[in-house]
Design a protein around this motif. Structure first.
Motif, PDB file in Angstrom:
ATOM      1  N   ARG A 297     108.841  83.253 -25.932  1.00  0.00           N
ATOM      2  CA  ARG A 297     108.153  81.685 -26.427  1.00  0.00           C
ATOM      3  C   ARG A 297     109.149  80.675 -26.062  1.00  0.00           C
ATOM      4  N   GLN A 298     109.184  79.764 -25.535  1.00  0.00           N
ATOM      5  CA  GLN A 298     110.138  78.694 -25.364  1.00  0.00           C
ATOM      6  C   GLN A 298     110.231  77.926 -26.721  1.00  0.00           C
ATOM      7  N   LEU A 299     111.431  77.771 -27.453  1.00  0.00           N
ATOM      8  CA  LEU A 299     111.406  76.928 -28.460  1.00  0.00           C
ATOM      9  C   LEU A 299     110.911  75.600 -28.622  1.00  0.00           C
ATOM     10  N   ASN A 300     110.342  75.247 -29.443  1.00  0.00           N
ATOM     11  CA  ASN A 300     109.452  74.089 -29.566  1.00  0.00           C
ATOM     12  C   ASN A 300     108.360  74.028 -28.886  1.00  0.00           C
ATOM     13  N   GLN A 301     107.745  75.278 -28.438  1.00  0.00           N
ATOM     14  CA  GLN A 301     106.607  75.368 -27.699  1.00  0.00           C
ATOM     15  C   GLN A 301     105.808  76.301 -28.688  1.00  0.00           C
ATOM     16  N   HIS A 302     104.421  76.153 -28.615  1.00  0.00           N
ATOM     17  CA  HIS A 302     103.480  76.985 -29.413  1.00  0.00           C
ATOM     18  C   HIS A 302     103.018  78.339 -28.478  1.00  0.00           C
ATOM     19  N   ASN A 303     102.809  78.112 -27.405  1.00  0.00           N
ATOM     20  CA  ASN A 303     102.405  79.246 -26.464  1.00  0.00           C
ATOM     21  C   ASN A 303     103.259  80.240 -26.033  1.00  0.00           C
ATOM     22  N   ALA A 304     102.958  81.548 -26.220  1.00  0.00           N
ATOM     23  CA  ALA A 304     103.861  82.747 -25.911  1.00  0.00           C
ATOM     24  C   ALA A 304     103.454  83.459 -25.035  1.00  0.00           C
ATOM     25  N   VAL A 305     104.096  84.341 -24.140  1.00  0.00           N
ATOM     26  CA  VAL A 305     103.456  85.233 -23.444  1.00  0.00           C
ATOM     27  C   VAL A 305     103.775  86.601 -23.789  1.00  0.00           C
ATOM     28  N   VAL A 306     102.557  87.234 -23.923  1.00  0.00           N
ATOM     29  CA  VAL A 306     102.933  88.853 -24.546  1.00  0.00           C
ATOM     30  C   VAL A 306     102.603  89.763 -23.600  1.00  0.00           C
ATOM     31  N   LYS A 307     103.531  90.649 -23.610  1.00  0.00           N
ATOM     32  CA  LYS A 307     103.364  91.874 -22.649  1.00  0.00           C
ATOM     33  C   LYS A 307     103.487  93.256 -23.238  1.00  0.00           C
ATOM     34  N   ALA A 308     102.644  94.205 -22.872  1.00  0.00           N
ATOM     35  CA  ALA A 308     103.116  95.434 -23.186  1.00  0.00           C
ATOM     36  C   ALA A 308     104.068  96.391 -22.158  1.00  0.00           C
TER      37      ALA A 308
END
Length: 947
Positions: free
Chosen positions: A681-692
């Motif tokens: 997750r980029q700092l100051n952003q809410h969205n994150a990428v999740v990967k297994a």
């Protein structure tokens, strides 16, 4: 959503290296504050020099896996090996406005549980220069009989400084030197260690009466300015002289107003007067104005020595002292001493008897005593003697001796102490002598020999005294050498024989002695008894908290042990699971000693049996709890922070990639790992990428790696990594990834990464790109673009057209780097195209023992219209800078350019890439390097193939 889209293209499949990367801590100290210089002295000791008042910043650069913890400590000084009580647990030590007392040796200790800790040190030398102090001393001696006298004056200049100061003496505006004439001598006294210089004026002459200046300097080290002090010598210069308006011993009554005057009788320049009191400061309400000291309504506590001091820096200070005595009396005591010659401890008829009376008084010698018997003044006779200052008793004690005691001598004796003519109340003490007057005995009441109380409660220790009269009881500790009572005193007097203690603590446990005093009673051998105090306190157990990991289906044994407590035994132990009471475990066989632990065995760890277990242990005074967290979840990953140059930037796309590495903590403690869940997750952003991220068997010490690309310059990202087993999610670890170029300079910014032009060369390097080139520039020399091939990209070059001449040099100097590794590699691209190309040199400027430039690499002549890359190994021994030196050739077709300069820790690549295949200028027909923007789609394609 921009971040999500970017990172979906940025996750490249991970791979692992089957090598153990656990390594012991290594450390190196570098500076980042306002240091004047960091150098190595003759014994290879690192010395950090800083000016007093500046900010000290020391960084402890550490390597090792797991990440070492850093602790800073400091010795008390160069002559002491004692550590300060406080420590700083941080990689950076920062001290604002450093003081001279904070100089000394600083230690950085790094440890991570692997091998021995790493300890590095650096000596901090704080530079300062105080205001100098000039004092004048003069002597007069006879020469050749009594024909004339020789007057010699010594001007003594003293200063505190580091480093030792340099002294300059001036008469008026003229500088004086040693042996300048027969009347001047300048020398350093013995044992002053460079802190003092004396100007000696021999056989004082008329021209010697002038203004003298002592100028001190530390040669502008750390920018410390010079300082000076001036004194005017005249024929009236003289040391101070004083006299007092009162006697040196002043006795006054309490409540009086006291005024003392200190009068100047000499001194030039005019002396300064100051009053002081010893011990302690001047009394509250006292007023000192000039030479007058006033104390209103003086009290007994104001007694002491009052000092009047006059100073004018000529000769020695003049000092007068007044001993102020405020009349007072307190603590009237008596003693009954049976016949000493016959070694008796009882009063017997026919034997001698001595009664003694004493008071603590100021002044002690002015006290008078008067004895009375049965309210009438005692009359002196052959059998009744009154003496003073008995050598066996305290000073100024009055004794009444009864020789050959008769029955008629029985009665009540009264001793009265007084100050004749003073408004101080009398003190008296009464002694009854009869057949019932017997020496004391002391004992402990039945059932009170051992006192048991709980911690925090009050306690009362009691001893009973019998006899007539009953003396006070003195209490002390027995079982601890030189131990103090809870009151902080070695002895404590109690009139009723009871020692009362409030809020007792466990360290008060022990044996206490009670004994009779030898005053206010018989002056005989003290009688003693002892009382045992037992302080009960709740148990202390271990572990207070424990994380228990085990694979599913395996057994677990939980043990709660009693460390200490009073009583030292477990009265009961209760186990709970998730707050619910469990059946008691099988009892421990009773042995000679009480059980000191309780155990709970789990036959198999399951999802249902995982959770929080509590063992509450009691010893009838209180309880303590062992907390166990039982689960089969995996431990957290351990991020690897020593990845060489993990950040890789892409000049065209303004993106960067990051090599993320880690190991798995204790992978064999639980079930095998199935995969990792990666969140970016980029700092100051809410969205994150999740990967297994699937994994196979992970071993302890195995380095795992995952590459994140297309991260946006210059943003930082939070990375979270969670291991998964058949049990489920394990402990998550997180870290922040920051964009750093690792000392790679593309020259895209006008500040050119802190590089500066050398002021000692012939001309400067120029920053430009294809858009800012001079359209009338010389053809067939210099690059058309920077290394990226774009017109916007900047580079540095030297323009060799007129007025440049053969051999002219241009130097570009890097910022100062701290040597935190043994080897470095300087990588850069160069462009040397033109038939008049001169030379490109790379130099390393060492700041170890002053600037020292050494050649590390050199290349001369035309190398074609291509950008080529060079890798230059260097091994600086201390702080260093790198210098690019361009040398003009024989003509104007000799422009030289550089771009993308990188400084990396470690050795250079062993196999050099063919420079002709790196980047070829447009129009040459050679293939180009793959465009960086194609890397993201390629990563997605590779991911699909792997699935």
């Amino acid at each position: 959503m921009e971040v999500t889209c970017l990172l979906l293209l940025a996750l490249i499949p991970f791979h692992c290296r089957g090598q153990g990367v656990y390594a012991p801590a290594q450390a190196q100290i570098v500076h980042a504050g306002q240091a004047c210089v960091v150098k190595e002295d003759n014994i290879s000791e690192r010395v950090y020099t800083i000016r007093e008042g500046d900010t000290l910043v020391l960084q402890c650069l550490v390597t090792g896996h797991p990440r070492p913890q850093v602790r800073w400590t400091k010795t008390a000084g160069s002559a002491s090996d004692k550590f300060q009580e406080t420590s700083v647990f941080n990689e950076t030590l920062r001290i604002e406005r450093i003081a001279r007392t904070q100089g000394g040796r600083y230690y950085c200790k790094a440890e991570n549980g692997v091998g021995v800790p790493a300890i590095k040190s650096i000596r901090v030398d704080v530079q300062y220069l105080d205001e100098p102090v000039l004092t004048v001393h003069q002597t007069v001696s006879d020469v050749r009989g009594n024909f004339y006298q020789e007057k010699t004056v010594f001007l003594r200049c003293t200063v505190n400084s580091n480093p030792p100061a340099r002294f300059i003496w001036k008469r008026g505006s003229d500088t004086l030197s040693h042996n300048q004439d027969n009347g001047v001598d300048i020398y350093e006294p013995l044992y002053t260690q460079g802190e003092t210089k004396v100007l000696k004026l021999k056989n004082l002459r008329p021209q010697d009466y002038a203004s003298y200046t002592c100028q001190v300097s530390v040669r502008n080290v750390c920018g410390v300015p010079d300082k000076a002090v001036t004194f005017r010598l005249t024929n009236t210069t003289a040391p101070p002289a004083l006299k007092l308006s009162v006697n040196e011993t002043l006795v006054v009554n309490p409540g009086e107003n006291v005024t003392v005057q200190c009068l100047l009788t000499g001194g030039d320049p005019l002396p300064q007067l100051q009053w002081s009191h010893g011990p302690g400061p001047l009394p509250l309400g006292a007023l000192a104005q000039g030479g007058t000291l006033s104390i209103p309504s003086v009290q007994a506590r104001d007694s002491g020595y009052y000092n009047c001091t006059a100073t004018n820096n000529v000769g020695n200070p003049a000092k007068k002292t007044v001993n102020l005595l405020v009349r007072s009396m307190k603590n009237a005591t008596f003693q009954i001493t049976p016949d000493v010659i016959k070694e008796s401890e009882n009063i017997q008829l026919g034997q001698d008897l001595k009664l003694s009376c004493h008071v603590d008084a100021v002044p002690q010698e002015k006290v008078t005593y008067q004895w009375f018997k049965n309210s009438k003044p005692a009359r002196m006779s052959k059998r009744l003697l009154v003496t003073r200052n008995d050598p066996e008793l305290p000073a100024v004690t009055s004794s009444l001796e009864l020789i050959d005691l008769h029955f008629s001598d029985y009665g009540t004796y009264l001793c009265v102490a007084s100050f004749p003519g003073a408004p101080v109340p009398d003190l008296s003490v009464e002694v009854n002598i009869s057949s019932e007057t017997v020496p004391p005995t002391i004992s402990v009441p039945k059932g009170r020999a051992v006192v048991t109380v709980r911690e925090g409660s009050p306690a009362e220790l009691q001893c009973e005294v019998r006899g007539k009269p009953r003396p006070p009881v003195l209490w002390s500790r027995v079982d601890k050498e030189a131990a103090l009572l809870p009151s902080g005193l070695p002895l404590e007097e109690t009139p009723d024989g009871k020692l009362r203690l409030e809020h007792v603590s466990r360290d008060m446990s022990g044996t206490y002695r009670c004994q009779t005093a030898r005053y206010n009673g018989f002056n005989v051998r003290p009688r003693e008894a002892q009382v045992q105090l037992n302080v009960q306190f709740p148990p202390e157990v271990e572990p207070s908290s424990q994380d228990v990991r085990q694979a599913l289906g395996r057994p677990v044994l939980l043990r709660c042990s009693l460390l200490r407590g009073s009583p030292q035994r477990i009265a009961s132990a209760v186990w709970r699971f998730k707050g619910q009471l469990l059946p008691p475990p099988p009892s421990v066989p009773v042995a000679a000693e009480a059980p000191d632990h309780s155990e709970l065995r789990l036959d198999a760890v399951t999802r249902d049996s995982s959770g929080s277990y509590e063992c509450s242990v009691s010893n009838d005074v209180g309880s303590a709890t062992c907390l166990f967290q039982v689960s089969a979840k995996a431990y957290s990953p351990e991020f690897y922070f020593d990845t060489p140059n993990p950040t890789r930037s892409h000049k065209l796309s303004k993106n960067y990639s990051y090599v993320l590495q880690w190991t798995q903590r204790e992978p064999d403690a639980v079930d095998p790992l199935l995969n990792y869940r990666l969140s970016v997750r980029q700092l100051n952003q809410h969205n994150a990428v999740v990967k297994a991220i699937p994994v196979r068997r992970v071993e302890k010490g195995q380095l795992l790696e995952y590459i994140l690309t297309d991260l946006r310059v210059p943003h930082s990202y939070e990375v979270r990594l969670t291991p998964y087993t058949t049990f489920g999610a394990g402990d998550m670890a997180s870290r922040i990834i920051h964009y750093t170029e690792h000392n790679t300079c593309h020259f895209e910014d006008e500040k050119i990464c802190g590089y500066t032009q050398d002021l000692t060369d012939n001309f400067d390097w120029t920053r430009q790109n294809a858009l800012t080139q001079n359209p009338k520039r010389s053809p067939n020399t210099g690059p058309p673009t920077d290394i990226s091939g774009t017109p916007e990209g900047y580079y540095m070059f030297i323009e060799t057209s007129r007025p440049r001449e053969l051999g002219d040099r241009a130097r570009l100097v890097s910022p100062l780097y701290n040597a935190s590794a043994k080897f470095y590699c300087v990588s850069f691209f160069y462009h040397m195209y033109g038939k008049h190309i001169g030379s490109l040199n790379l130099l390393v400027r060492s700041r170890n023992k002053g600037p020292l430039d050494t050649h590390a690499w050199s290349l001369s002549g035309n190398k074609g219209n291509v950008w080529q890359q060079a890798h230059v190994p260097i091994n600086p021994s201390g702080p260093f800078q790198i210098i690019f030196e361009g040398v003009r050739g024989s003509g104007y077709l000799g422009d030289i350019a550089i771009d993308d300069v990188t400084l990396k820790k470690g050795e250079c690549p062993r196999k050099q890439m063919d420079p002709n295949k790196v980047v070829v200028m447009p129009g040459s027909g050679a293939p180009r390097q793959p465009h960086p923007q194609l890397w993201g789609p390629m990563a997605v394609f590779l991911l699909a193939l792997q699935r």
